[in-house]
Structure formats: structure tokens, C-alpha cells
Design a protein around this motif. Structure first.
Motif, PDB file in Angstrom:
ATOM      1  N   GLY A  10       0.774  -1.213   0.469  1.00  0.00           N
ATOM      2  CA  GLY A  10       0.500   0.164   0.190  1.00  0.00           C
ATOM      3  C   GLY A  10       0.898   1.596  -0.105  1.00  0.00           C
ATOM      4  O   GLY A  10       2.024   0.895   0.299  1.00  0.00           O
ATOM      5  N   THR A  11      -0.485   2.884   0.223  1.00  0.00           N
ATOM      6  CA  THR A  11       0.783   3.785  -0.009  1.00  0.00           C
ATOM      7  C   THR A  11       2.260   3.775   1.459  1.00  0.00           C
ATOM      8  O   THR A  11       2.822   4.162   1.313  1.00  0.00           O
ATOM      9  N   GLN A  12       0.923   3.493   2.283  1.00  0.00           N
ATOM     10  CA  GLN A  12       1.911   3.684   3.873  1.00  0.00           C
ATOM     11  C   GLN A  12       2.525   1.877   4.055  1.00  0.00           C
ATOM     12  O   GLN A  12       3.238   2.594   6.016  1.00  0.00           O
ATOM     13  N   GLY A  94      -0.911  -3.880  -5.446  1.00  0.00           N
ATOM     14  CA  GLY A  94       0.146  -2.738  -5.272  1.00  0.00           C
ATOM     15  C   GLY A  94      -0.897  -1.700  -5.444  1.00  0.00           C
ATOM     16  O   GLY A  94      -2.282  -1.414  -5.964  1.00  0.00           O
ATOM     17  N   GLN A  95      -0.753  -0.509  -4.331  1.00  0.00           N
ATOM     18  CA  GLN A  95      -1.476   0.913  -4.662  1.00  0.00           C
ATOM     19  C   GLN A  95      -0.873   0.616  -5.933  1.00  0.00           C
ATOM     20  O   GLN A  95      -0.060   0.488  -6.964  1.00  0.00           O
ATOM     21  N   GLN A  96      -2.031   1.695  -6.941  1.00  0.00           N
ATOM     22  CA  GLN A  96      -2.283   1.321  -8.108  1.00  0.00           C
ATOM     23  C   GLN A  96      -1.563   2.746  -8.664  1.00  0.00           C
ATOM     24  O   GLN A  96      -1.135   3.443  -8.235  1.00  0.00           O
ATOM     25  N   HIS A  97      -0.902   3.263 -10.272  1.00  0.00           N
ATOM     26  CA  HIS A  97      -0.256   3.233 -11.047  1.00  0.00           C
ATOM     27  C   HIS A  97       0.330   4.342 -10.329  1.00  0.00           C
ATOM     28  O   HIS A  97       1.410   4.317 -12.024  1.00  0.00           O
ATOM     29  N   GLY A  98       1.272   3.944  -9.414  1.00  0.00           N
ATOM     30  CA  GLY A  98       2.898   4.064  -9.622  1.00  0.00           C
ATOM     31  C   GLY A  98       3.453   3.209 -10.286  1.00  0.00           C
ATOM     32  O   GLY A  98       3.504   2.212 -10.955  1.00  0.00           O
ATOM     33  N   ILE A 134       4.023   8.050  -7.921  1.00  0.00           N
ATOM     34  CA  ILE A 134       3.025   7.508  -7.157  1.00  0.00           C
ATOM     35  C   ILE A 134       1.927   8.226  -7.212  1.00  0.00           C
ATOM     36  O   ILE A 134       2.029   9.236  -7.857  1.00  0.00           O
ATOM     37  N   TRP A 135       0.603   7.601  -6.807  1.00  0.00           N
ATOM     38  CA  TRP A 135      -0.694   8.219  -7.022  1.00  0.00           C
ATOM     39  C   TRP A 135      -0.770   9.287  -6.642  1.00  0.00           C
ATOM     40  O   TRP A 135      -1.717  10.211  -6.951  1.00  0.00           O
ATOM     41  N   MET A 136       0.101  10.009  -5.619  1.00  0.00           N
ATOM     42  CA  MET A 136      -0.144  11.339  -4.545  1.00  0.00           C
ATOM     43  C   MET A 136       0.052  12.305  -5.921  1.00  0.00           C
ATOM     44  O   MET A 136       0.000  13.380  -5.534  1.00  0.00           O
ATOM     45  N   GLU A 167      -4.603  12.656 -13.834  1.00  0.00           N
ATOM     46  CA  GLU A 167      -2.148  12.737 -13.533  1.00  0.00           C
ATOM     47  C   GLU A 167      -1.985  11.671 -13.057  1.00  0.00           C
ATOM     48  O   GLU A 167      -0.905  11.896 -13.016  1.00  0.00           O
ATOM     49  N   ARG A 168      -2.599  11.467 -11.374  1.00  0.00           N
ATOM     50  CA  ARG A 168      -1.601  10.570 -11.444  1.00  0.00           C
ATOM     51  C   ARG A 168      -1.997   9.283 -12.316  1.00  0.00           C
ATOM     52  O   ARG A 168      -0.813   8.470 -11.913  1.00  0.00           O
ATOM     53  N   PHE A 169      -2.500   9.036 -13.141  1.00  0.00           N
ATOM     54  CA  PHE A 169      -2.498   7.547 -13.976  1.00  0.00           C
ATOM     55  C   PHE A 169      -1.399   7.270 -14.350  1.00  0.00           C
ATOM     56  O   PHE A 169      -0.163   8.261 -15.049  1.00  0.00           O
ATOM     57  N   GLY A 276      -3.901  -4.420  -8.752  1.00  0.00           N
ATOM     58  CA  GLY A 276      -4.025  -2.977  -8.217  1.00  0.00           C
ATOM     59  C   GLY A 276      -5.299  -3.619  -6.585  1.00  0.00           C
ATOM     60  O   GLY A 276      -5.574  -4.121  -6.211  1.00  0.00           O
ATOM     61  N   ASP A 277      -4.446  -2.253  -5.805  1.00  0.00           N
ATOM     62  CA  ASP A 277      -4.747  -2.200  -4.047  1.00  0.00           C
ATOM     63  C   ASP A 277      -6.421  -2.195  -5.164  1.00  0.00           C
ATOM     64  O   ASP A 277      -7.446  -2.873  -4.085  1.00  0.00           O
ATOM     65  N   ASN A 278      -7.262  -2.072  -5.406  1.00  0.00           N
ATOM     66  CA  ASN A 278      -8.537  -1.191  -5.620  1.00  0.00           C
ATOM     67  C   ASN A 278      -9.394  -2.641  -6.100  1.00  0.00           C
ATOM     68  O   ASN A 278     -10.299  -3.060  -5.636  1.00  0.00           O
ATOM     69  N   PRO A 279      -8.726  -2.945  -7.134  1.00  0.00           N
ATOM     70  CA  PRO A 279      -9.458  -4.609  -7.628  1.00  0.00           C
ATOM     71  C   PRO A 279      -9.647  -5.593  -6.835  1.00  0.00           C
ATOM     72  O   PRO A 279     -10.373  -6.242  -6.509  1.00  0.00           O
ATOM     73  N   ALA A 318     -15.673   9.388 -12.752  1.00  0.00           N
ATOM     74  CA  ALA A 318     -15.377   8.139 -11.997  1.00  0.00           C
ATOM     75  C   ALA A 318     -14.213   7.413 -13.197  1.00  0.00           C
ATOM     76  O   ALA A 318     -13.534   7.735 -14.245  1.00  0.00           O
ATOM     77  N   HIS A 319     -14.212   6.032 -12.466  1.00  0.00           N
ATOM     78  CA  HIS A 319     -13.441   5.358 -13.272  1.00  0.00           C
ATOM     79  C   HIS A 319     -13.635   3.980 -13.419  1.00  0.00           C
ATOM     80  O   HIS A 319     -14.645   3.412 -12.813  1.00  0.00           O
ATOM     81  N   VAL A 320     -13.903   2.834 -14.944  1.00  0.00           N
ATOM     82  CA  VAL A 320     -13.811   1.612 -14.842  1.00  0.00           C
ATOM     83  C   VAL A 320     -12.870   0.905 -15.170  1.00  0.00           C
ATOM     84  O   VAL A 320     -11.741   1.218 -15.922  1.00  0.00           O
ATOM     85  N   PHE A 321     -12.951  -0.166 -13.952  1.00  0.00           N
ATOM     86  CA  PHE A 321     -11.487  -0.950 -14.548  1.00  0.00           C
ATOM     87  C   PHE A 321     -11.734  -2.236 -14.746  1.00  0.00           C
ATOM     88  O   PHE A 321     -13.403  -2.710 -14.560  1.00  0.00           O
ATOM     89  N   ALA A 322     -10.974  -2.712 -14.922  1.00  0.00           N
ATOM     90  CA  ALA A 322     -11.847  -4.611 -15.137  1.00  0.00           C
ATOM     91  C   ALA A 322     -11.289  -5.616 -13.370  1.00  0.00           C
ATOM     92  O   ALA A 322     -10.239  -4.664 -13.456  1.00  0.00           O
ATOM     93  N   SER A 330     -16.995  -0.441 -10.720  1.00  0.00           N
ATOM     94  CA  SER A 330     -16.527   1.294 -11.159  1.00  0.00           C
ATOM     95  C   SER A 330     -15.853   1.255  -9.970  1.00  0.00           C
ATOM     96  O   SER A 330     -15.450   0.467  -9.158  1.00  0.00           O
ATOM     97  N   LEU A 331     -15.389   2.492 -10.135  1.00  0.00           N
ATOM     98  CA  LEU A 331     -14.556   3.155  -8.862  1.00  0.00           C
ATOM     99  C   LEU A 331     -15.066   4.918  -8.364  1.00  0.00           C
ATOM    100  O   LEU A 331     -14.415   5.774  -9.548  1.00  0.00           O
ATOM    101  N   VAL A 332     -15.515   5.102  -7.976  1.00  0.00           N
ATOM    102  CA  VAL A 332     -16.180   6.250  -7.764  1.00  0.00           C
ATOM    103  C   VAL A 332     -14.957   7.174  -6.082  1.00  0.00           C
ATOM    104  O   VAL A 332     -15.102   6.499  -5.469  1.00  0.00           O
TER     105      VAL A 332
HETATM  106  C1  XUL Z   1      -7.473   5.134  -7.266  1.00  0.00           C
HETATM  107  C2  XUL Z   1      -6.482   5.715  -6.489  1.00  0.00           C
HETATM  108  C3  XUL Z   1      -5.795   4.849  -4.959  1.00  0.00           C
HETATM  109  C4  XUL Z   1      -5.031   4.053  -5.028  1.00  0.00           C
HETATM  110  C5  XUL Z   1      -3.281   4.008  -3.562  1.00  0.00           C
HETATM  111  O1  XUL Z   1      -7.306   4.888  -8.736  1.00  0.00           O
HETATM  112  O2  XUL Z   1      -4.978   6.284  -6.606  1.00  0.00           O
HETATM  113  O3  XUL Z   1      -6.851   4.342  -4.263  1.00  0.00           O
HETATM  114  O4  XUL Z   1      -4.939   2.873  -5.328  1.00  0.00           O
HETATM  115  O5  XUL Z   1      -4.868   3.561  -2.478  1.00  0.00           O
END
Ligand code: XUL
Length: 525
Positions: A10-12, A94-98, A134-136, A167-169, A276-279, A318-322, A330-332
Motif C-alpha cells: 500500500g501507500t503507507q 499494489g497501490q495503483q498507478h505507481g 505514485i498516485w499522489m 494526473e496520477r495515472f 491493484g489495491d482497489n481491484p 470516475a473510473h472503470v477498471f477490469a 466502477s471506482l468513484v
Molecule cells: C485509485 C487511487 C488510489 C490508489 C492507492 O485510483 O489512486 O486508491 O490505488 O490506494
């Protein structure tokens, strides 16, 4: 009885869960967490990220993640003792997008790791740049615009990849590096996500990117599950050759390398593609059937739900992921989650008990009072100039403000997720604020769906262990139904903690268009 090992970077923190699955007998055998700031201070991160001079730039050291993987593997092996040999399959999230950038030395070095030595000193030289954005990070607005223009606009990019440019993608991040750091880009042989990088370390060779995490890049054709040539061309020269393959999340792509088996006594367990962590969380909270929506009430609030079609959010927020379960999700994200609830609580000098009492004292619909809870800039809907907006609501009325913030959040969640899930059948609620039954009652009434509390502490990590169990079974015979995979481990409490009350449901049905109109007026100003 086989054991399944799931990781989450994760991030932390870096986490591990081991589950035991044998037919109806199932349980968590081990759960461990290494917090980056506490356990790996030498890398100088704050909450897992490296502070830069530019506040928009946020990176993390990929060496620290490798260090955490090595230490965690040692911990798991020591605690399981002889049982470590029962580990049948391993995967992670893993935290997504990094993104991690490897040079030409990576392949030979990873194939010949010495099991008598720590991982980190051996892989120091494999990066073409030391940091992983990373995503931040939000420093790529220019690249987002360039990519969007090159693929024919936001709508076209969202239809193709599931999301407009963010931006974070990863795609915009890659574009920025290829433009601004030509020498590092020329040295780069492979671009990995956090997930596929860690899978690569376990395999000792290049791991694929799974469809779930691949959808967080603005680079993958979501419907087809493969790199989209037009998005690649819009992003960076020579990108296709630098990306690993994409695979379905349930793919067994290899076996644990000898480095790990000799070093920590594990067997050559099956390696399943990381995601990714959300899926992964979708599986970890048991939200594996369309209609079953997961809501995480944390610092920010997140809503995710399985989908059968690769649609996209027409508003672009919002996003749509596999989804690792086969279809899509969906991810909102709502940035003003706990942040806004705590702001209102503190502004009126309440504690959480007082907050709950205020909710119980006030009627659904709040006598027509409305609040847009934008204490901080908001992601959904996009709001750059923060500030709470009130309608028919006196600022000093504590109880009405408490109800207004929670109703505003739930109405916003319901409005901005209905493009994906027009009919929610049940909600699995997680996160700190899910402990508050009065908040969950408003959720049940607004969504007209029963709310179940999910007590899983690290859903991404549990999701990984369950995915390992699923992929192991699927690689030997017919894939088990996901409902069976999550049963007894990821399913929430058996009874709903809040059921929709018909009179309140009617109130919110009438209130929804009024709230939408108030929001639209505020956004157009
Ligand atoms: C999702 C997002 C964050 C990271 C870190 O799009 O940027 O949830 O996955 O957890």
C-alpha cells in the motif's frame, strides 16, 4: 491443506495475509503489517512517500518496497515454520498507478540473485531512475492535455481506457519522464507498475501486468484487455517495447524463484499475476456479484461495484477498471469523506456520540436543508475551489448541519454512481466511519438497500490471498464460483446493520433531484 499467501504493497505499509482453504474449512492463518515510516526509516519517506521540493511531485523508493518484500517473506517463513511448505500459490496487490523504471541490467541480475544475500544490495543497479512516481503525484496536467488531444478528446480516451486522463495515472507519468528525462527514458528497458514490479521480484523474471491494474494507466484498451496502440503512440516513443504483456488477473504466470525458496524455505509456489489495491479490495470485501456495492468510509470515501460491461462515467469523474473476478468494476472517489464529517463535528464542538445523537434527533430530509460538503477540493464532482455550500440551512444549527453533511455525502455518492449501478441490491460498508450505525442508516435509506458491515481490516491483502486460492483451483480444474471463494472469509456480518425504511426512502427519492440541481448551480458558478 494448502495455504495461500497474499501481499499488499500500500501507500503507507506492506502487508501479508495467509489463508487456509480446504473446501468448507477456511480461516486466516497469519496477518502481518510493516509500516514503511517505522520499519524502514533509512529511506526517508513520510507516510511512505518522498517529499519533494515541488508539492505536486510525489515519488516513493522502489528499493524500499523490495526491502519490505524480503523482510515480510522472512517473517512469514519464520512464523509458519514447517507449514511454509504448504503455500500453494502467491499473489499480491499494489497501490495503483505507481510506475517503476528498470534498465538493461535488471533481467540478468534478477535471474541470478544470490539467496545468501539480502535482496536490496543486489538490485540497487537495476533502475533507470531511482524514484517511482505514485498516485499522489499531480504534476502531469500538461501531459494529460497532450494525451487527450492526441487520442481525440476526453470522451474518446474514457471510452477506450475506462477513464479520461488523470494526473496520477501511469500514462501521463510515463509521458512526463520520456519528455523531461530523455537519458533515463533511453536507459529504460521495462516500465512496471508497483504490482508487476513486485511480482517480477518474486519470479526472477518479467511479470505481466494484469487487466485490473492495467486499467489505471490510460494505456489499455479496456474492452479487449490489451495495450491500445493509439494511447501508446500518444504517450511516449518506444513505449510498446518497454511494457510487459497484459494478462487476465487469474493468470498463473510462473513459479516462485529459487532465490526465495532457498532463502526462506518456501516451495516453488504458483505465482498469480498481481493486481491493484482497489481491484483486490473488491474481492476482499466480498463484492463479487453485480449489484453488491462496496463503500469504504475513510479519509476519503470510495465506492466500487462489479460491472458486467466496460462502460465509462459520462461525467468523466470516475473510473472503470477490469475486475479480478472477470468482468469490470466502477471506482468513484470522494475526497471529502471523514474530512468533511470531522469538520462539521469539530465546528459544533461535538464528539462522535454527539454526532450520532444529532443524526437520530433530526428527520430524514432535514426539513429541506441541503449541504455540499466540499471542505477540501473535491474529486467527484470535480471542485477546485473548496468551501461548504448550504441551502435552507443555518450554519449555527449543529444537529441540522450534522444531518446535512451525511445526507449530502450519501446523495452525492448515489447520484455519481448511478451511471454504473442503477440498482444497488446491497452495500458492504468498510472503513472507520462504518462503525457508526447512524451514518449507515442514512446510507441504507438513500440507496434503498440493506447495508452490511464488513470488518475486514485490510481488504486488499485478504483479496490477494483469496485470488491466489481462486487461481490455484482454476489452474487445476473448473474455476470455482467467486461466491464460494469469498465465503467465510470476506463476507460481511450475516445480518444487515441498517435496512432501508420505506418512508425515508420516499423522502430521499424526492430529495435527489433537488440535491442534483443545487450541485449543478454551485458547479456552474
Ligand atoms: C485509485 C487511487 C488510489 C490508489 C492507492 O485510483 O489512486 O486508491 O490505488 O490506494
Amino acid at each position: 491443506m494448502p495455504l495461500y499467501l497474499g501481499f499488499d504493497c500500500g501507500t503507507q505499509s506492506f502487508n501479508a495475509v495467509v489463508v487456509e482453504v480446504d473446501g468448507e474449512r477456511r480461516g486466516v492463518a497469519l496477518e502481518r503489517s510493516l509500516v514503511f515510516g517505522e520499519c524502514f526509516p533509512a529511506y526517508g519517506t513520510t507516510n511512505g512517500a518522498l517529499p519533494g521540493e515541488d508539492p505536486l511531485v510525489v515519488e516513493a523508493p522502489p528499493l524500499m518496497w523490495a526491502d519490505a518484500l524480503d523482510r515480510m517473506m522472512g517473517l512469514v517463513a519464520a512464523e509458519l515454520g514447517d507449514d511454509v511448505r504448504r503455500i500453494a500459490a502467491i499473489t499480491g496487490s499494489g497501490q495503483q498507478h505507481g510506475s517503476v523504471y528498470l534498465n538493461g541490467a535488471a533481467a540478468p541480475v534478477l535471474a541470478a540473485l544470490d539467496p545468501h544475500k539480502f535482496l536490496v544490495p543486489q538490485i540497487r543497479g537495476v533502475f533507470s531512475r531511482q524514484g517511482a512516481p505514485i498516485w499522489m503525484d499531480s504534476s502531469t496536467s500538461a501531459e494529460c492535455e497532450e494525451i487527450t488531444a492526441a487520442v481525440g478528446g476526453s470522451e474518446a480516451l474514457a471510452r477506450l481506457t475506462g477513464s479520461r486522463a488523470f494526473e496520477r495515472f501511469t500514462g501521463p507519468q510515463i509521458r512526463k519522464i520520456s519528455k523531461n528525462e530523455p537519458t533515463a527514458w533511453a536507459r529504460t528497458r521495462r516500465v512496471h507498475l508497483v504490482s508487476s514490479y513486485l511480482a517480477t521480484l518474486l519470479a526472477g523474471r518479467d511479470a505481466p501486468i494484469d487487466h485490473g491494474d492495467g486499467s489505471g494507466m490510460n494505456l489499455m484498451d479496456l474492452a479487449m484487455g490489451r495495450w491500445a496502440p493509439s494511447a501508446l503512440a500518444a504517450t511516449a516513443n518506444g513505449l510498446a517495447a518497454r511494457l510487459p504483456n497484459t494478462v487476465p488477473s487469474a493468470t498463473v504466470f510462473g513459479r516462485l524463484s529459487s532465490y526465495w525458496t532457498l532463502r526462506h524455505g518456501l516451495p516453488h509456489a504458483k505465482l498469480v499475476a498481481w493486481t491493484g489495491d482497489n481491484p483486490s479490495s473488491l474481492v476482499g470485501v466480498g463484492s463479487v456479484t453485480p449489484g453488491v456495492t462496496a463503500v469504504s468510509l475513510g479519509t476519503s470515501d470510495t465506492l466500487f461495484a462489479p460491472l458486467s460491461e466496460p462502460t465509462h462515467d459520462p461525467s468523466g469523474a470516475a473510473h472503470v477498471f477490469a475486475s479480478p473476478t472477470g468482468g469490470f468494476m466502477s471506482l468513484v472517489c470522494f475526497r471529502n469523506g471523514s474530512l468533511a464529517r470531522e469538520h462539521v463535528r469539530d465546528a459544533h464542538g461535538l464528539d462522535w456520540t454527539g454526532f450520532s445523537e444529532a443524526l437520530r434527533r433530526t428527520p430524514p430530509g432535514n426539513g429541506g436543508a441541503l449541504m455540499l460538503p466540499w471542505v477540501e477540493p473535491e474529486i467527484t464532482p470535480p471542485v477546485l475551489t473548496p468551501g461548504i455550500r448550504r441551502s435552507a440551512l443555518r450554519e449555527e444549527d449543529a444537529a441540522a448541519n450534522v444531518r446535512a453533511v451525511v445526507e449530502g455525502q450519501m446523495l452525492s455518492m448515489s447520484l455519481h454512481s448511478s451511471w454504473a449501478t442503477p440498482r444497488v441490491t446491497r452495500i458492504h460498508a468498510t472503513g472507520g466511519a462504518a462503525r457508526n450505525t447512524d451514518i449507515l442508516q442514512v446510507m441504507a435509506d438513500v440507496f434503498d438497500a440493506p447495508v452490511y458491515r464488513s470488518e475486514v481490516p485490510n481488504s486488499a491483502c485478504l483479496g490477494a490471498a483469496l485470488r491466489a486460492a481462486h487461481a490455484d483451483a482454476a489452474s487445476e480444474g473448473p474455476a470455482p464460483p467467486w461466491e464460494d471463494v469469498v465465503r467465510g472469509l470476506a463476507d460481511p456480518d450475516s445480518e444487515p446493520v441498517a435496512r432501508p425504511r420505506p418512508a425515508a426512502v420516499d423522502v430521499y427519492r424526492e430529495m435527489r433531484p433537488k440535491y442534483a440541481a443545487f450541485e449543478e448551480r454551485a458547479l456552474s458558478r
